[in-house]
Design a protein around this motif. Structure first.
Motif, short mmCIF file in Angstrom:
data_model
loop_
_atom_site.label_atom_id
_atom_site.label_comp_id
_atom_site.label_asym_id
_atom_site.label_seq_id
_atom_site.Cartn_x
_atom_site.Cartn_y
_atom_site.Cartn_z
N UNK A 137 0.83 -1.20 0.00
CA UNK A 137 0.00 0.00 0.00
C UNK A 137 0.86 1.25 0.00
N UNK A 138 1.95 1.25 0.78
CA UNK A 138 2.83 2.40 0.83
C UNK A 138 3.56 2.59 -0.50
N UNK A 139 3.99 1.49 -1.11
CA UNK A 139 4.70 1.59 -2.38
C UNK A 139 3.78 2.11 -3.48
N UNK A 140 2.53 1.70 -3.46
CA UNK A 140 1.59 2.17 -4.47
C UNK A 140 1.19 3.63 -4.24
N UNK A 141 1.37 4.12 -3.02
CA UNK A 141 1.02 5.51 -2.73
C UNK A 141 2.05 6.49 -3.29
N UNK A 142 3.30 6.04 -3.47
CA UNK A 142 4.35 6.89 -4.01
C UNK A 142 5.04 6.16 -5.16
N UNK A 143 4.34 5.94 -6.27
CA UNK A 143 4.91 5.13 -7.36
C UNK A 143 6.13 5.77 -8.02
N UNK A 144 6.12 7.11 -8.16
CA UNK A 144 7.26 7.75 -8.83
C UNK A 144 8.53 7.61 -8.01
N UNK A 145 8.42 7.86 -6.71
CA UNK A 145 9.59 7.74 -5.84
C UNK A 145 10.11 6.31 -5.83
N UNK A 146 9.19 5.34 -5.75
CA UNK A 146 9.61 3.94 -5.74
C UNK A 146 10.24 3.54 -7.07
N UNK A 147 9.77 4.11 -8.18
CA UNK A 147 10.38 3.79 -9.48
C UNK A 147 11.80 4.32 -9.58
N UNK A 148 12.06 5.50 -8.99
CA UNK A 148 13.42 6.04 -8.98
C UNK A 148 14.35 5.17 -8.14
N UNK A 149 13.87 4.72 -6.99
CA UNK A 149 14.69 3.87 -6.14
C UNK A 149 14.95 2.52 -6.80
N UNK A 150 13.93 1.95 -7.43
CA UNK A 150 14.09 0.65 -8.08
C UNK A 150 15.01 0.73 -9.29
N UNK A 151 14.99 1.86 -9.99
CA UNK A 151 15.83 2.02 -11.17
C UNK A 151 17.20 2.59 -10.88
N UNK A 152 17.59 2.66 -9.61
CA UNK A 152 18.90 3.18 -9.20
C UNK A 152 19.12 4.62 -9.68
N UNK A 153 18.03 5.37 -9.82
CA UNK A 153 18.13 6.78 -10.17
C UNK A 153 18.03 7.67 -8.94
N UNK A 154 17.86 7.07 -7.79
CA UNK A 154 17.80 7.80 -6.53
C UNK A 154 18.39 6.92 -5.44
N UNK A 155 18.90 7.55 -4.40
CA UNK A 155 19.49 6.83 -3.27
C UNK A 155 18.65 7.11 -2.03
N UNK A 156 18.21 6.06 -1.37
CA UNK A 156 17.42 6.21 -0.16
C UNK A 156 18.21 5.78 1.06
N UNK A 157 18.16 6.56 2.12
CA UNK A 157 18.89 6.22 3.34
C UNK A 157 18.22 6.92 4.52
N UNK A 158 18.49 6.41 5.71
CA UNK A 158 17.96 7.00 6.93
C UNK A 158 18.96 8.03 7.46
N UNK A 159 18.49 9.23 7.73
CA UNK A 159 19.31 10.27 8.34
C UNK A 159 18.88 10.43 9.79
N UNK A 160 19.80 10.21 10.70
CA UNK A 160 19.50 10.30 12.12
C UNK A 160 19.81 11.71 12.61
N UNK A 161 18.82 12.34 13.24
CA UNK A 161 18.97 13.70 13.75
C UNK A 161 18.82 13.70 15.26
#
Length: 231
Positions: free
Chosen positions: A106-130
């Motif tokens: 459900x979460x992946x379908x809510x943000x399809x464009x962002x997930x497509x960038x991550x899946x296609x290695x066109x974006x880098x996702x990481x956790x930033x601890x503040x």
């Protein structure tokens, strides 16, 4: 007897006040402000003996600073416009999952464009601890300057003042880039004289729909555009 009790009571009250003051001074320290911005010396390769101790280089116009920046970076610009979009209140697990597990379908379908960038290695996702506190104003300061917020920033968040320390936005402005802001008015309070055009929305007006004017404002020629959406 009564005078002795009154004396001990006063001493106990004074001791509590002193202890509370010491606690507040140590737990809510006031960070000194380092006013001023780095100049042309930051755009040159470090060398020995180029500038005498205590001597500052003369101020350079924006076009020369931009040339120094490009020469030092060694990377030619691919685009002449940047859109920085900050989504406040978006948990990382909605996009990246939690505990080495991917997000739900459900979460992946809510943000399809962002997930497509991550899946296609066109974006880098990481956790930033503040470090706490993670209210709006300290977050923005940390993003643009690397400054670590203190607990006292929680109170300052409701009365945001102009940010006078060296930061990324002022450096971009110094080399001649135009900045436009659409979104949370905290940006405008931190940088009241920086943006060429601005349209602020109160931080408490979370139902504000400011996406409708994005395409209209983005169609105008600008070197840089900064957005902050309240969700």
């Amino acid at each position: 007897m009564g005078a002795a009790v009154a004396g001990w009571t006063v001493a106990a009250v004074l001791l509590q006040v002193a202890g509370l003051s010491l606690f507040l001074y140590g737990f809510f320290p006031v960070k000194p402000t380092l006013r001023g911005f780095s100049g042309a010396e930051s755009y040159r390769v470090p060398s020995c003996g180029s500038v005498s101790a205590g001597e500052q280089e003369p101020a350079l116009p924006p076009d020369q600073l931009r040339s120094l920046y490009r020469e030092l970076s060694g990377i030619p610009p691919v685009y002449d416009r940047l859109v920085l979009m900050v989504i406040d209140g978006l948990p990382a697990e909605f996009v990246l999952g939690r505990g080495r597990k991917p997000p739900s379908k459900k979460m992946m379908e809510s943000m399809p464009y962002t997930q497509s960038l991550l899946a296609g290695c066109k974006a880098a996702g990481y956790h930033a601890k503040a470090a706490p506190p993670t209210v709006t104003m300290p977050r923005l300061k940390a993003m643009v300057s690397g400054a670590i917020g203190g607990f006292l920033d929680v109170a300052f968040n409701f009365n945001t003042q102009a940010f006078l320390e060296d930061n990324l936005l002022d450096q971009l402005h110094m080399i001649g880039l135009k900045l436009v802001m659409l979104g949370d008015e905290t940006w405008i309070k931190l940088f009241p004289t920086l943006f060429t055009r601005q349209d602020g929305v109160s931080s408490f007006y979370e139902s504000a729909n400011i996406t409708g004017t994005t395409s209209q404002k983005a169609s105008r020629p600008n070197m840089g555009m900064y957005f902050r959406f309240c969700l």
